[in-house]
Design an enzyme around this catalytic site. Structure first.
Site, PDB file in Angstrom:
ATOM      1  N   ASN A  11       5.065  -2.473  14.722  1.00 18.88           N
ATOM      2  CA  ASN A  11       6.000  -3.588  14.578  1.00 18.88           C
ATOM      3  C   ASN A  11       5.764  -4.585  15.713  1.00 18.88           C
ATOM      4  O   ASN A  11       6.106  -4.319  16.859  1.00 18.88           O
ATOM      5  CB  ASN A  11       7.442  -3.058  14.609  1.00 18.88           C
ATOM      6  CG  ASN A  11       8.471  -4.174  14.541  1.00 18.88           C
ATOM      7  OD1 ASN A  11       8.163  -5.304  14.172  1.00 18.88           O
ATOM      8  ND2 ASN A  11       9.706  -3.853  14.891  1.00 18.88           N
ATOM      9  N   TRP A  12       5.200  -5.731  15.378  1.00 18.68           N
ATOM     10  CA  TRP A  12       4.875  -6.732  16.393  1.00 18.68           C
ATOM     11  C   TRP A  12       6.092  -7.520  16.861  1.00 18.68           C
ATOM     12  O   TRP A  12       6.010  -8.254  17.837  1.00 18.68           O
ATOM     13  CB  TRP A  12       3.814  -7.700  15.854  1.00 18.68           C
ATOM     14  CG  TRP A  12       2.439  -7.130  15.843  1.00 18.68           C
ATOM     15  CD1 TRP A  12       2.077  -5.820  16.028  1.00 18.68           C
ATOM     16  CD2 TRP A  12       1.220  -7.849  15.636  1.00 18.68           C
ATOM     17  NE1 TRP A  12       0.721  -5.682  15.946  1.00 18.68           N
ATOM     18  CE2 TRP A  12       0.163  -6.916  15.701  1.00 18.68           C
ATOM     19  CE3 TRP A  12       0.915  -9.181  15.394  1.00 18.68           C
ATOM     20  CZ2 TRP A  12      -1.174  -7.278  15.541  1.00 18.68           C
ATOM     21  CZ3 TRP A  12      -0.411  -9.547  15.223  1.00 18.68           C
ATOM     22  CH2 TRP A  12      -1.443  -8.611  15.302  1.00 18.68           C
ATOM     23  N   LYS A  13       7.198  -7.409  16.131  1.00 15.92           N
ATOM     24  CA  LYS A  13       8.398  -8.191  16.456  1.00 15.92           C
ATOM     25  C   LYS A  13       8.002  -9.680  16.518  1.00 15.92           C
ATOM     26  O   LYS A  13       7.193 -10.122  15.710  1.00 15.92           O
ATOM     27  CB  LYS A  13       9.047  -7.672  17.728  1.00 15.92           C
ATOM     28  CG  LYS A  13       9.334  -6.162  17.631  1.00 15.92           C
ATOM     29  CD  LYS A  13      10.144  -5.615  18.764  1.00 15.92           C
ATOM     30  CE  LYS A  13      10.340  -4.112  18.561  1.00 15.92           C
ATOM     31  NZ  LYS A  13      11.237  -3.534  19.600  1.00 15.92           N
ATOM     32  N   HIS A  91      16.103  -2.233  11.022  1.00 16.78           N
ATOM     33  CA  HIS A  91      15.698  -2.075  12.424  1.00 16.78           C
ATOM     34  C   HIS A  91      16.892  -2.376  13.325  1.00 16.78           C
ATOM     35  O   HIS A  91      17.708  -3.254  13.034  1.00 16.78           O
ATOM     36  CB  HIS A  91      14.531  -3.004  12.756  1.00 16.78           C
ATOM     37  CG  HIS A  91      13.913  -2.716  14.083  1.00 16.78           C
ATOM     38  ND1 HIS A  91      14.456  -3.185  15.264  1.00 16.78           N
ATOM     39  CD2 HIS A  91      12.821  -1.984  14.436  1.00 16.78           C
ATOM     40  CE1 HIS A  91      13.719  -2.760  16.279  1.00 16.78           C
ATOM     41  NE2 HIS A  91      12.721  -2.033  15.805  1.00 16.78           N
ATOM     42  N   GLU A 163      14.658   5.854  15.080  1.00 16.89           N
ATOM     43  CA  GLU A 163      14.450   5.146  16.342  1.00 16.89           C
ATOM     44  C   GLU A 163      15.752   5.149  17.138  1.00 16.89           C
ATOM     45  O   GLU A 163      16.637   4.328  16.879  1.00 16.89           O
ATOM     46  CB  GLU A 163      14.041   3.692  16.081  1.00 16.89           C
ATOM     47  CG  GLU A 163      12.668   3.519  15.477  1.00 16.89           C
ATOM     48  CD  GLU A 163      12.195   2.073  15.609  1.00 16.89           C
ATOM     49  OE1 GLU A 163      11.176   1.842  16.271  1.00 16.89           O
ATOM     50  OE2 GLU A 163      12.860   1.182  15.071  1.00 16.89           O
ATOM     51  N   GLY A 169      11.944  -0.012  23.574  1.00 16.93           N
ATOM     52  CA  GLY A 169      11.574  -0.999  24.575  1.00 16.93           C
ATOM     53  C   GLY A 169      12.118  -0.728  25.962  1.00 16.93           C
ATOM     54  O   GLY A 169      12.049  -1.581  26.842  1.00 16.93           O
ATOM     55  N   SER A 208       9.527   3.675  22.309  1.00 10.75           N
ATOM     56  CA  SER A 208       8.645   3.791  23.482  1.00 10.75           C
ATOM     57  C   SER A 208       7.544   4.830  23.283  1.00 10.75           C
ATOM     58  O   SER A 208       7.183   5.562  24.203  1.00 10.75           O
ATOM     59  CB  SER A 208       9.457   4.088  24.747  1.00 10.75           C
ATOM     60  OG  SER A 208      10.356   3.032  25.031  1.00 10.75           O
ATOM     61  N   GLY A 229       6.132  -0.101  18.791  1.00  6.89           N
ATOM     62  CA  GLY A 229       6.458  -1.465  19.182  1.00  6.89           C
ATOM     63  C   GLY A 229       5.402  -2.041  20.092  1.00  6.89           C
ATOM     64  O   GLY A 229       4.327  -2.446  19.655  1.00  6.89           O
ATOM     65  N   GLY A 230       5.683  -2.085  21.392  1.00  6.27           N
ATOM     66  CA  GLY A 230       4.802  -2.749  22.351  1.00  6.27           C
ATOM     67  C   GLY A 230       3.359  -2.291  22.316  1.00  6.27           C
ATOM     68  O   GLY A 230       2.433  -3.108  22.446  1.00  6.27           O
TER      69      GLY A 230
END
Length: 249
Positions: A11-13, A91, A163, A169, A208, A229-230
């Site tokens: 997920n690039w957000k 989300h 999640e 994050g 994370s 995510g990141g």
């Protein structure tokens, strides 16, 4: 009984660029395997480029409505026509920032399935809910909203992503044992209604996840991969996570 397949979703957000699409697609196309499904969820303007690169693609949200006067919204049918296959619904950032309720999330889930997209239903508890022992209660309510609207059979053509909000994050991660406990709760809950469906359901962990902890997380019995995510913005990290999911389901 349907066999489960590992999945790693990124997920690039609200991040990314056309250059990153090229970098990531080149990296992913080098680690593709029949053992895992790899999916990326870029921002809407990058969806067509990602699809053209040959990477399985989804969108980060979808409108619960059919086409009409909904400025800024994107209809599921248009997403399907672009060639995307998946959509994230529920989300925690959509739930908290944009106040999407369980009912709205269930409606988005329904609209996605109506046009043939596969929804990834995101569920999870906040830090205060976790500290007060409400994890199972919160997660159950989020899943029940979909079951009550569509019936348990609708989960057959979906993925669930657990999640914990406190781990997204933040650098905090549920221990493999903590995550497995909630994943088992989810599978057992669904199995009480349809055992075969539950055994075939892919359940991802997110929060994370990185190349250092993914192997232990994915080794758990009821964890079938991750929603990343990141780390999905870095080719080396993401491909390492993908490789760690091979052979785990």
């Amino acid at each position: 009984m349907a066999a489960r397949k590992a999945m790693v979703a990124g997920n690039w957000k609200m991040n990314g660029s056309l250059e990153l699409v090229k970098q990531m697609s080149d990296a992913i196309n080098n680690v593709k395997s029949n053992e895992i499904d790899i999916v990326l969820f870029p921002p809407f303007p990058l969806v067509s480029a990602m699809i053209a690169s040959g990477v399985s693609t989804g969108t980060q949200t979808v409108s619960e409505n059919t086409p009409g006067a909904f400025t800024g919204e994107v209809d599921a049918q248009l997403i399907k026509e672009l060639g995307a296959q998946y959509v994230l619904v529920g989300h925690s950032e959509r739930r908290s920032i944009y106040k999407e309720s369980n009912d709205v999330v269930a409606a988005k889930f329904a609209r996605a399935q109506q046009v043939g997209l596969t929804p990834i239903l995101c569920v999870g508890e906040s830090e205060s809910e976790q500290e007060n022992g409400k994890t199972e209660q919160i997660v159950a309510a989020q899943i029940d909203a979909v079951i009550e609207k569509l019936g348990v059979a609708a989960l057959k053509d979906s993925v669930i992503a657990y999640e914990p909000v406190w781990a997204i994050g933040t650098g905090k991660t549920a221990s493999p044992e903590q995550a497995q406990s909630v994943h088992k709760f989810i599978r057992d809950k669904i199995a009480s209604l349809n055992s075969d469906l539950a055994q075939g359901l892919t359940i991802l962990y997110g929060g994370s996840v990185n190349e250092k902890n993914s192997e232990l997380l994915f080794a758990q019995t009821d964890i079938d991969g991750g929603l990343i995510g990141g780390a999905s913005l870095k080719a080396d990290s993401f491909t390492a996570i993908c490789n760690s999911a091979k052979g785990t389901v």
